[in-house]
Design an enzyme around this catalytic site. Sequence first.
Site, PDB file in Angstrom:
ATOM      1  N   ASN A 196       0.602  -1.295  -0.047  1.00  0.00           N
ATOM      2  CA  ASN A 196      -0.204   0.292   0.523  1.00  0.00           C
ATOM      3  C   ASN A 196       0.533   0.854  -0.089  1.00  0.00           C
ATOM      4  OD1 ASN A 196      -2.030   2.153   0.585  1.00  0.00           O
ATOM      5  ND2 ASN A 196      -2.192   1.290   2.273  1.00  0.00           N
ATOM      6  N   LYS A 226       0.236   4.513   0.051  1.00  0.00           N
ATOM      7  CA  LYS A 226      -0.558   5.847   0.447  1.00  0.00           C
ATOM      8  C   LYS A 226      -0.446   6.718  -0.773  1.00  0.00           C
ATOM      9  CE  LYS A 226       0.151   2.760   4.636  1.00  0.00           C
ATOM     10  NZ  LYS A 226       0.394   3.840   6.079  1.00  0.00           N
ATOM     11  N   HIS A 236      -9.688   1.408   4.865  1.00  0.00           N
ATOM     12  CA  HIS A 236      -8.265   0.941   5.453  1.00  0.00           C
ATOM     13  C   HIS A 236      -8.833   2.790   6.893  1.00  0.00           C
ATOM     14  CE1 HIS A 236      -3.924   2.747   6.925  1.00  0.00           C
ATOM     15  NE2 HIS A 236      -3.902   0.968   5.460  1.00  0.00           N
ATOM     16  N   GLU A 263      -6.892   5.196   8.086  1.00  0.00           N
ATOM     17  CA  GLU A 263      -6.299   6.029   7.762  1.00  0.00           C
ATOM     18  C   GLU A 263      -8.233   6.896   6.808  1.00  0.00           C
ATOM     19  OE1 GLU A 263      -2.960   5.416   5.803  1.00  0.00           O
ATOM     20  OE2 GLU A 263      -1.625   4.892   7.636  1.00  0.00           O
ATOM     21  N   GLU A 293      -5.042  -4.908  11.012  1.00  0.00           N
ATOM     22  CA  GLU A 293      -4.923  -3.735  11.110  1.00  0.00           C
ATOM     23  C   GLU A 293      -4.722  -2.980  12.087  1.00  0.00           C
ATOM     24  OE1 GLU A 293      -2.410  -2.571   7.133  1.00  0.00           O
ATOM     25  OE2 GLU A 293      -3.935  -1.248   7.140  1.00  0.00           O
ATOM     26  N   GLY A 309       3.128   2.341  10.686  1.00  0.00           N
ATOM     27  CA  GLY A 309       3.435   2.961  10.359  1.00  0.00           C
ATOM     28  C   GLY A 309       4.063   3.620  11.630  1.00  0.00           C
ATOM     29  N   SER A 334       3.437  -1.840  10.092  1.00  0.00           N
ATOM     30  CA  SER A 334       5.282  -2.025  10.622  1.00  0.00           C
ATOM     31  C   SER A 334       5.425  -3.321  10.001  1.00  0.00           C
ATOM     32  CB  SER A 334       5.140  -1.695  11.920  1.00  0.00           C
ATOM     33  OG  SER A 334       4.606  -0.627  12.242  1.00  0.00           O
TER      34      SER A 334
END
Length: 254
Positions: free
Chosen positions: A11, A13, A98, A100, A168, A174, A214
Site C-alpha cells: 500500500n 498510500k 483502511h 486512515e 491492521e 507506521g 509495520s
Amino acid sequence: MKKTVPLIVGNWKLNPVTLSDASDLAKAIARKQKSISEPYVAVAPPFPYLAEVGKKIAKSSVQLASQDVYFKNIGAYTGEVSVLQLKDLEVEYVIIGHSERRAMGESNEDVRQKVLTVLKHRLVPIVCVGERERDDQGNFFTFIEDQIRNLAEVLSVAEMKKVVLAYEPIWAIGTGNTATAEDVKEMQIFIVSVLTRIYDRPTAKSVRLLYGGSVTPQNATELHKEGDMNGFLVGGSSLKAEDFSDIVKAVVQS
Ligand code: PGA
C-alpha cells in the site's frame, strides 16, 4: 485465488509524489517478481499512477490494487473513482476501510457499500479492521468483532468467502511498533471463531486473512510463520523495491 498461496500487498498510500518515481518503483518491483508466480503480490499506488504502474508490471506476476473506490459507478460525484474505472485499468484488488480513511470519516456503512460494489464487479475487496489501542480487559476483541459483524450483515456466505480481511491494529501502522507474532496468532484464531459463529466453519476457513502494521523484512518471517495469517498488507516497507521483495522472500521461505 488459492488461499493456500499467501498474498502480499504493498500500500503506497500518498507516495511517491512524481509519476516518474512511481514508474521506477513499479519497474523495480516487477523486475524482482518476474519469475515468481507464488506468493501473489500486488501493489496499490495512488489513483493517478494506476495506469502507468499497470503498464510497468504487466509482464510480471505483480497485480494491481487500488487504495479505495466509490460505491457509485458513474455520474455527478466530483472527486470520486468508480469500480468500472478500476476494472478498466485491470485493477484486481481494492483496499476498503483502511484506518486512515476511516479517520477521515469513512463509516461502516460506506465500507459495506463499497465491498458490495466491488464484489458485484468481481474484484477482490481487502477490508481493513483494527483497533486503535489495546486494553487489559480485551475490549479490543469486541471492537474487531463489531467491525466484522457489521460487514457480515450484508454479505452472503458466497460473498464473504471472496473477501480478504486485513487485520491492521492502528497502533502498529507506521509506528515501527509491530504486533507480536503471538498477538497476530491470537487475532487469527479470534477472527476465525467470529466468522464461524456468524457463518460456519468452512466459510471461516476460506476467508483470507492478512496482517498489516509495520511489517519489515526483519519481522516478516516470524510474523508469517507464527502469526498464521495468509499474507501481509505492507505500507512503509513497500516503498523500497528491495525491502518489499525481501518481505516476499521471507514469506516464501517461512
Ligand atoms: P505500515 O502500513 O506497514 O507502514 O505500518 C501498513 C498499512 O497501513 O497498510
